[in-house]
Design a protein around this motif. Structure first.
Motif, PDB file in Angstrom:
ATOM      1  N   PRO A  11       0.775  -1.272  -0.034  1.00 21.85           N
ATOM      2  CA  PRO A  11       0.067   0.073  -0.017  1.00 21.85           C
ATOM      3  C   PRO A  11       0.916   1.170   0.130  1.00 21.85           C
ATOM      4  O   PRO A  11       0.632   2.245  -0.745  1.00 21.85           O
ATOM      5  CB  PRO A  11      -0.701  -0.072   1.365  1.00 21.85           C
ATOM      6  N   ALA A  12       2.012   1.392   0.800  1.00 21.06           N
ATOM      7  CA  ALA A  12       2.636   2.624   1.088  1.00 21.06           C
ATOM      8  C   ALA A  12       3.385   2.799  -0.190  1.00 21.06           C
ATOM      9  O   ALA A  12       3.433   3.908  -0.884  1.00 21.06           O
ATOM     10  CB  ALA A  12       3.724   2.327   2.082  1.00 21.06           C
ATOM     11  N   GLY A  13       4.124   1.800  -1.081  1.00 23.01           N
ATOM     12  CA  GLY A  13       4.657   1.962  -2.184  1.00 23.01           C
ATOM     13  C   GLY A  13       3.837   2.250  -3.372  1.00 23.01           C
ATOM     14  O   GLY A  13       4.278   3.021  -4.186  1.00 23.01           O
ATOM     15  N   MET A  30       9.819  -1.093  -7.638  1.00 20.68           N
ATOM     16  CA  MET A  30      10.642  -2.565  -7.404  1.00 20.68           C
ATOM     17  C   MET A  30       9.768  -3.426  -6.338  1.00 20.68           C
ATOM     18  O   MET A  30       9.507  -2.823  -5.272  1.00 20.68           O
ATOM     19  CB  MET A  30      11.760  -2.516  -7.172  1.00 20.68           C
ATOM     20  N   ASP A  31       9.613  -4.605  -6.508  1.00 20.30           N
ATOM     21  CA  ASP A  31       9.385  -5.472  -5.423  1.00 20.30           C
ATOM     22  C   ASP A  31       9.634  -6.787  -5.391  1.00 20.30           C
ATOM     23  O   ASP A  31       9.716  -7.375  -6.615  1.00 20.30           O
ATOM     24  CB  ASP A  31       7.722  -5.486  -5.215  1.00 20.30           C
ATOM     25  N   ALA A  32      10.173  -7.417  -4.337  1.00 17.71           N
ATOM     26  CA  ALA A  32      10.720  -8.567  -4.500  1.00 17.71           C
ATOM     27  C   ALA A  32       9.764  -9.774  -4.923  1.00 17.71           C
ATOM     28  O   ALA A  32       9.920 -10.867  -5.356  1.00 17.71           O
ATOM     29  CB  ALA A  32      11.233  -8.957  -3.076  1.00 17.71           C
ATOM     30  N   ALA A 153      -0.082 -17.662   8.174  1.00 17.78           N
ATOM     31  CA  ALA A 153      -1.476 -18.136   7.946  1.00 17.78           C
ATOM     32  C   ALA A 153      -2.336 -17.295   6.720  1.00 17.78           C
ATOM     33  O   ALA A 153      -3.117 -17.727   5.829  1.00 17.78           O
ATOM     34  CB  ALA A 153      -1.988 -18.430   9.280  1.00 17.78           C
ATOM     35  N   GLN A 154      -2.218 -15.958   7.142  1.00 16.85           N
ATOM     36  CA  GLN A 154      -2.901 -15.033   6.104  1.00 16.85           C
ATOM     37  C   GLN A 154      -2.327 -15.133   4.726  1.00 16.85           C
ATOM     38  O   GLN A 154      -3.186 -15.010   3.840  1.00 16.85           O
ATOM     39  CB  GLN A 154      -2.711 -13.639   6.880  1.00 16.85           C
ATOM     40  N   ALA A 155      -0.998 -15.221   4.574  1.00 19.99           N
ATOM     41  CA  ALA A 155      -0.422 -15.294   3.387  1.00 19.99           C
ATOM     42  C   ALA A 155      -1.089 -16.476   2.394  1.00 19.99           C
ATOM     43  O   ALA A 155      -1.186 -16.395   1.225  1.00 19.99           O
ATOM     44  CB  ALA A 155       0.990 -15.139   3.341  1.00 19.99           C
ATOM     45  N   ALA A 157      -3.851 -18.069   3.106  1.00 16.41           N
ATOM     46  CA  ALA A 157      -5.256 -17.956   2.800  1.00 16.41           C
ATOM     47  C   ALA A 157      -5.594 -16.595   1.509  1.00 16.41           C
ATOM     48  O   ALA A 157      -5.973 -17.313   0.443  1.00 16.41           O
ATOM     49  CB  ALA A 157      -5.867 -17.384   4.101  1.00 16.41           C
ATOM     50  N   LYS A 158      -4.646 -16.019   1.601  1.00 13.84           N
ATOM     51  CA  LYS A 158      -4.762 -14.860   0.629  1.00 13.84           C
ATOM     52  C   LYS A 158      -4.069 -15.148  -0.848  1.00 13.84           C
ATOM     53  O   LYS A 158      -4.460 -14.951  -1.866  1.00 13.84           O
ATOM     54  CB  LYS A 158      -4.252 -13.405   1.118  1.00 13.84           C
ATOM     55  N   GLY A 159      -2.928 -15.838  -0.657  1.00  9.39           N
ATOM     56  CA  GLY A 159      -2.257 -16.214  -1.777  1.00  9.39           C
ATOM     57  C   GLY A 159      -2.320 -17.439  -2.327  1.00  9.39           C
ATOM     58  O   GLY A 159      -2.186 -17.872  -3.617  1.00  9.39           O
ATOM     59  N   GLY A 323       5.040   4.123   5.204  1.00  5.01           N
ATOM     60  CA  GLY A 323       4.400   2.478   5.746  1.00  5.01           C
ATOM     61  C   GLY A 323       4.825   1.897   6.779  1.00  5.01           C
ATOM     62  O   GLY A 323       5.238   2.650   8.004  1.00  5.01           O
ATOM     63  N   GLU A 324       4.820   0.684   7.080  1.00  2.00           N
ATOM     64  CA  GLU A 324       5.115  -0.066   8.521  1.00  2.00           C
ATOM     65  C   GLU A 324       6.631   0.313   8.968  1.00  2.00           C
ATOM     66  O   GLU A 324       6.872  -0.040   9.993  1.00  2.00           O
ATOM     67  CB  GLU A 324       4.817  -1.539   8.305  1.00  2.00           C
ATOM     68  N   ILE A 325       7.452   0.691   8.016  1.00  3.79           N
ATOM     69  CA  ILE A 325       8.957   0.793   8.558  1.00  3.79           C
ATOM     70  C   ILE A 325       8.787   2.253   9.337  1.00  3.79           C
ATOM     71  O   ILE A 325       9.950   2.328  10.008  1.00  3.79           O
ATOM     72  CB  ILE A 325      10.052   0.915   7.525  1.00  3.79           C
TER      73      ILE A 325
HETATM   74  C1  LIG Z   1       2.958 -11.481   6.424  1.00  2.00           C
HETATM   75  C2  LIG Z   1       1.724 -10.306   6.749  1.00  2.00           C
HETATM   76  C3  LIG Z   1       0.325 -10.412   6.523  1.00  2.00           C
HETATM   77  C4  LIG Z   1      -0.175  -9.227   6.741  1.00  2.00           C
HETATM   78  N1  LIG Z   1      -1.730  -9.238   6.197  1.00  2.00           N
HETATM   79  C5  LIG Z   1      -2.607  -8.337   6.694  1.00  2.00           C
HETATM   80  C6  LIG Z   1      -3.768  -8.376   6.502  1.00  2.00           C
HETATM   81  O1  LIG Z   1      -4.559  -9.442   6.031  1.00  2.00           O
HETATM   82  N2  LIG Z   1      -4.740  -7.328   6.850  1.00  2.00           N
HETATM   83  C7  LIG Z   1      -4.199  -6.222   7.529  1.00  2.00           C
HETATM   84  O2  LIG Z   1      -4.955  -5.304   7.788  1.00  2.00           O
HETATM   85  N3  LIG Z   1      -2.773  -6.166   7.645  1.00  2.00           N
HETATM   86  C8  LIG Z   1      -2.089  -7.199   7.477  1.00  2.00           C
HETATM   87  N4  LIG Z   1      -0.680  -7.047   7.582  1.00  2.00           N
HETATM   88  C9  LIG Z   1      -0.216  -5.746   7.933  1.00  2.00           C
HETATM   89  C10 LIG Z   1       0.027  -5.046   6.694  1.00  2.00           C
HETATM   90  O3  LIG Z   1       1.404  -5.521   6.130  1.00  2.00           O
HETATM   91  C11 LIG Z   1       0.141  -3.470   6.688  1.00  2.00           C
HETATM   92  O4  LIG Z   1      -1.217  -3.054   7.232  1.00  2.00           O
HETATM   93  C12 LIG Z   1       0.337  -2.887   5.334  1.00  2.00           C
HETATM   94  O5  LIG Z   1       0.332  -3.802   4.376  1.00  2.00           O
HETATM   95  C13 LIG Z   1       1.568  -2.309   5.183  1.00  2.00           C
HETATM   96  O6  LIG Z   1       1.932  -1.768   4.103  1.00  2.00           O
HETATM   97  P1  LIG Z   1       3.340  -1.439   3.577  1.00  2.00           P
HETATM   98  O7  LIG Z   1       2.963  -0.782   2.182  1.00  2.00           O
HETATM   99  O8  LIG Z   1       4.098  -0.478   4.565  1.00  2.00           O
HETATM  100  O9  LIG Z   1       4.012  -2.816   3.534  1.00  2.00           O
HETATM  101  P2  LIG Z   1       3.918  -4.214   2.943  1.00  2.00           P
HETATM  102  O10 LIG Z   1       2.433  -4.359   2.508  1.00  2.00           O
HETATM  103  O11 LIG Z   1       4.471  -5.225   3.687  1.00  2.00           O
HETATM  104  O12 LIG Z   1       4.731  -4.093   1.410  1.00  2.00           O
HETATM  105  C14 LIG Z   1       6.129  -3.964   1.648  1.00  2.00           C
HETATM  106  C15 LIG Z   1       6.706  -4.488   0.025  1.00  2.00           C
HETATM  107  O13 LIG Z   1       8.133  -4.431   0.451  1.00  2.00           O
HETATM  108  C16 LIG Z   1       8.768  -5.596  -0.410  1.00  2.00           C
HETATM  109  N5  LIG Z   1      10.214  -5.658  -0.006  1.00  2.00           N
HETATM  110  C17 LIG Z   1      10.689  -5.766   1.112  1.00  2.00           C
HETATM  111  N6  LIG Z   1      12.039  -5.893   1.241  1.00  2.00           N
HETATM  112  C18 LIG Z   1      12.171  -5.483  -0.118  1.00  2.00           C
HETATM  113  C19 LIG Z   1      13.542  -5.617  -0.862  1.00  2.00           C
HETATM  114  N7  LIG Z   1      14.729  -5.751  -0.159  1.00  2.00           N
HETATM  115  N8  LIG Z   1      13.555  -5.697  -2.225  1.00  2.00           N
HETATM  116  C20 LIG Z   1      12.277  -5.618  -2.805  1.00  2.00           C
HETATM  117  N9  LIG Z   1      11.119  -5.399  -2.288  1.00  2.00           N
HETATM  118  C21 LIG Z   1      11.075  -5.436  -1.085  1.00  2.00           C
HETATM  119  C22 LIG Z   1       7.799  -6.820  -0.051  1.00  2.00           C
HETATM  120  O14 LIG Z   1       7.881  -7.700  -0.958  1.00  2.00           O
HETATM  121  C23 LIG Z   1       6.489  -5.959   0.210  1.00  2.00           C
HETATM  122  O15 LIG Z   1       5.634  -6.468  -0.987  1.00  2.00           O
HETATM  123  C24 LIG Z   1       0.248  -8.249   7.204  1.00  2.00           C
HETATM  124  C25 LIG Z   1       1.512  -8.189   7.358  1.00  2.00           C
HETATM  125  C26 LIG Z   1       2.263  -9.153   7.351  1.00  2.00           C
HETATM  126  C27 LIG Z   1       3.727  -9.274   7.682  1.00  2.00           C
END
Ligand SMILES: Cc1cc2nc3c(=O)[nH]c(=O)nc-3n(C[C@H](O)[C@H](O)[C@H](O)COP(=O)(O)OP(=O)(O)OC[C@H]3O[C@@H](n4cnc5c(N)ncnc54)[C@H](O)[C@@H]3O)c2cc1C
Length: 500
Positions: A11-13, A30-32, A153-155, A157-159, A323-325
């Motif tokens: 979502p953040a990216g 980019m995404d892994a 478990a969530q991964a 289910a969703k994936g 985002g989460e970081i």
């Molecule tokens: C396993 C898991 C399942 C989750 N499921 C839910 C859910 O069902 N419902 C909910 O409300 N919240 C869920 N969360 C919390 C959720 O991650 C956040 O609410 C939200 O998705 C955060 O968005 P984000 O963009 O910060 O990170 P993310 O959605 O985690 O996206 C980060 C992306 O960065 C990529 N990335 C990381 N390191 C690298 C690298 N070195 N090189 C390239 N790409 C990289 C990853 O592949 C990933 O796609 C989950 C968290 C985890 C860890």
């Protein structure tokens, strides 16, 4: 034209890439992973689409709108299966002020394949949106097959539309347990119960102060009602002040012990109950993926998150984080932060009209991060449910007793030396699963023997951010770098090369 590199397509990216394009920057996303969407919008592969993808998702149309916009935009290069494995630190003396780029090293191709392309990108600005890992506290038996993190478990289910078991117990802490239970039920599992360690009083203390600040987040209340309805429909018991304190079985999990816990999460003797089950999913929150910001030299704050200013800029000019970081605030905070980071990284101003809604949303939803932590944050009493035999580092099979005695015997005052002497955190996951736990356990036991554990960020420092083959490392040649965009090379840009 400004070139913005966005690492992470959750979502953040995605929001950052859209906003940067909206300001006219050239964007590389980019995404892994093989697909866009990150953890929240993880979905079935395109060759096996679901007829009803929305069933397990909130905000699916937000995702598809961003994806379509970026995929149809010639100014946005999208690279999936692209792992950023290293980044050259920006040198403070010359680059910190001017915002000159770092070199970002990427491997593109299947992670388990042998022919990944090596690339080096030198953008004008970087946005880190790398998300978080699951955090799971250890308990006796958690290394048995059949014990999953809640995120895994969530991964599944969703994936994959698979449930991790037929009769499943969900335990841990935090609102994330609710969508996990919902996904398990919707993929055919019987959820025997959701056991939330925080007690009612703790939830009230965390969630209720200044309730007017939650008014802008009414859609979260709707989501919550949806989960409550799911619990009722599937008859899933939800117990506060309970924890999964042990898993039992020979070759795989056959039962778990659940106990009531006090306000500090210390199990209350005599309240243990054994529940037969074939799978257990446990999650106690999330740990940010900090490798790349640390390698870049970004300041990390006391709570182990990337420090950012109002523009989402890190302590390094032209390096942003969203985002989460920057804090565990959920999808809406991630979207708002991403929009702000993308806009500002592309030269926009925080006061621009396009950012008004995002700034408002960020205020509302980052408040969630503090509430989640206050209501569901890990309490110290959990260490009472582990024993000297409990495995803490699963990769290297290091039990708690060995960690403790080595810490005392060596009078260690730094995590690095403890890591080397105990091997905890040296395995394949490089401390991603156990790192924070080791840090807390050793910090506690050393304090008791008069030692001090001084950490900083060592547990998250991984100069090589993802696993890679030694051949890939040997073939690495930064000078043969390829500047993005590489998917659609332009006449003045070299095409991709791969290190032999
Ligand atoms: C396993 C898991 C399942 C989750 N499921 C839910 C859910 O069902 N419902 C909910 O409300 N919240 C869920 N969360 C919390 C959720 O991650 C956040 O609410 C939200 O998705 C955060 O968005 P984000 O963009 O910060 O990170 P993310 O959605 O985690 O996206 C980060 C992306 O960065 C990529 N990335 C990381 N390191 C690298 C690298 N070195 N090189 C390239 N790409 C990289 C990853 O592949 C990933 O796609 C989950 C968290 C985890 C860890």
């Amino acid at each position: 034209m400004n070139h913005v590199l966005v690492v992470g397509a959750g979502p953040a990216g995605l929001a950052a890439a859209c906003a940067a394009r909206g300001r006219g920057a050239r964007v590389t996303l980019m995404d892994a992973s093989d697909y866009l969407g990150g953890q929240y919008w993880r979905h079935l592969p395109e060759e096996r689409p679901s007829s009803n993808e929305t069933a397990l998702h909130h905000g699916w149309s937000t995702f598809t709108a961003m994806r379509e916009r970026l995929e149809s935009d010639a100014g946005c290069e999208i690279a999936t299966g692209a792992q950023v494995w290293a980044i050259d630190q920006v040198r403070p003396a010359d680059d910190r002020q001017t915002g000159a780029p770092a070199s970002v090293h990427v491997l593109v191709g299947p992670a388990d394949g042998s022919a990944r392309r090596g690339l080096t990108v030198r953008p004008d600005a970087i946005i880190f949106a790398t998300g978080a890992h699951d955090r799971t506290l250890p308990f006796p038996g958690w290394d048995l097959p059949g014990v999953f993190t809640a995120g895994a478990a969530q991964a599944f289910a969703k994936g994959e539309r698979l449930a991790v078991g037929e009769r499943v117990v969900v335990g841990g802490a935090g609102p994330f347990l609710l969508p996990v239970a919902a996904s398990l039920a919707q993929t055919g599992a019987t959820v025997l119960g959701v056991y939330e360690a925080s007690r009612f009083a703790g939830l009230v203390r965390g969630w209720l102060p200044r309730p007017w600040q939650l008014l802008g987040a009414s859609k979260k209340a709707v989501e919550l009602l949806g989960y409550a309805g799911n619990h009722v429909r599937h008859r899933i018991p939800y117990r506060l002040g309970h924890a999964v304190v042990a898993a039992h079985g020979t070759d795989r999990v056959e039962a778990v012990t659940v106990a009531r816990v006090d306000v500090n999460w210390s199990p209350i003797p005599g309240t243990e109950r054994r529940i037969p089950t074939d799978a257990v999913c446990v999650g106690h929150g999330f740990t940010p993926r900090l490798e790349l910001p640390i390698a870049t030299g970004c300041a990390i704050g006391a709570g182990h998150f990337v420090t950012v200013d109002d523009r989402q800029q890190s302590s390094i000019a032209a390096v942003y984080a969203a985002g989460e970081i920057t804090g565990i605030g959920g999808v809406d905070a991630a979207l708002a932060e991403g929009r702000i980071a993308g806009h500002c990284a592309a030269g926009g101003d925080l006061r621009d009209r396009e950012l008004r809604e995002a700034v408002r949303a960020r205020r509302t939803f980052t408040g969630f991060a503090a509430r989640i932590d206050a209501a569901h944050g890990i309490r110290p009493g959990w260490t009472d449910w582990i024993t000297d035999e409990t495995i803490v580092c699963r990769c290297e099979e290091v039990p708690y007793g060995r960690l403790r005695t080595t810490g005392r015997a060596t009078c260690s005052s730094g995590l690095r030396s403890l890591k080397l002497s105990t091997r905890a955190g040296l395995g394949i996951c490089q401390g991603r699963v156990c790192g924070r736990t080791v840090e807390e356990l050793l910090g506690g036991s050393l304090d008791r023997v008069g030692g001090r554990l001084i950490d900083g960020v060592s547990i998250d420092r991984r100069p090589i951010a993802v696993p890679l083959r030694i051949g890939e490392l040997a073939g690495f040649d930064a000078e043969r770098q390829v500047r993005a965009p590489w998917n659609r090379p332009q006449s003045d840009e070299p095409s991709a090369t791969s290190p032999e």
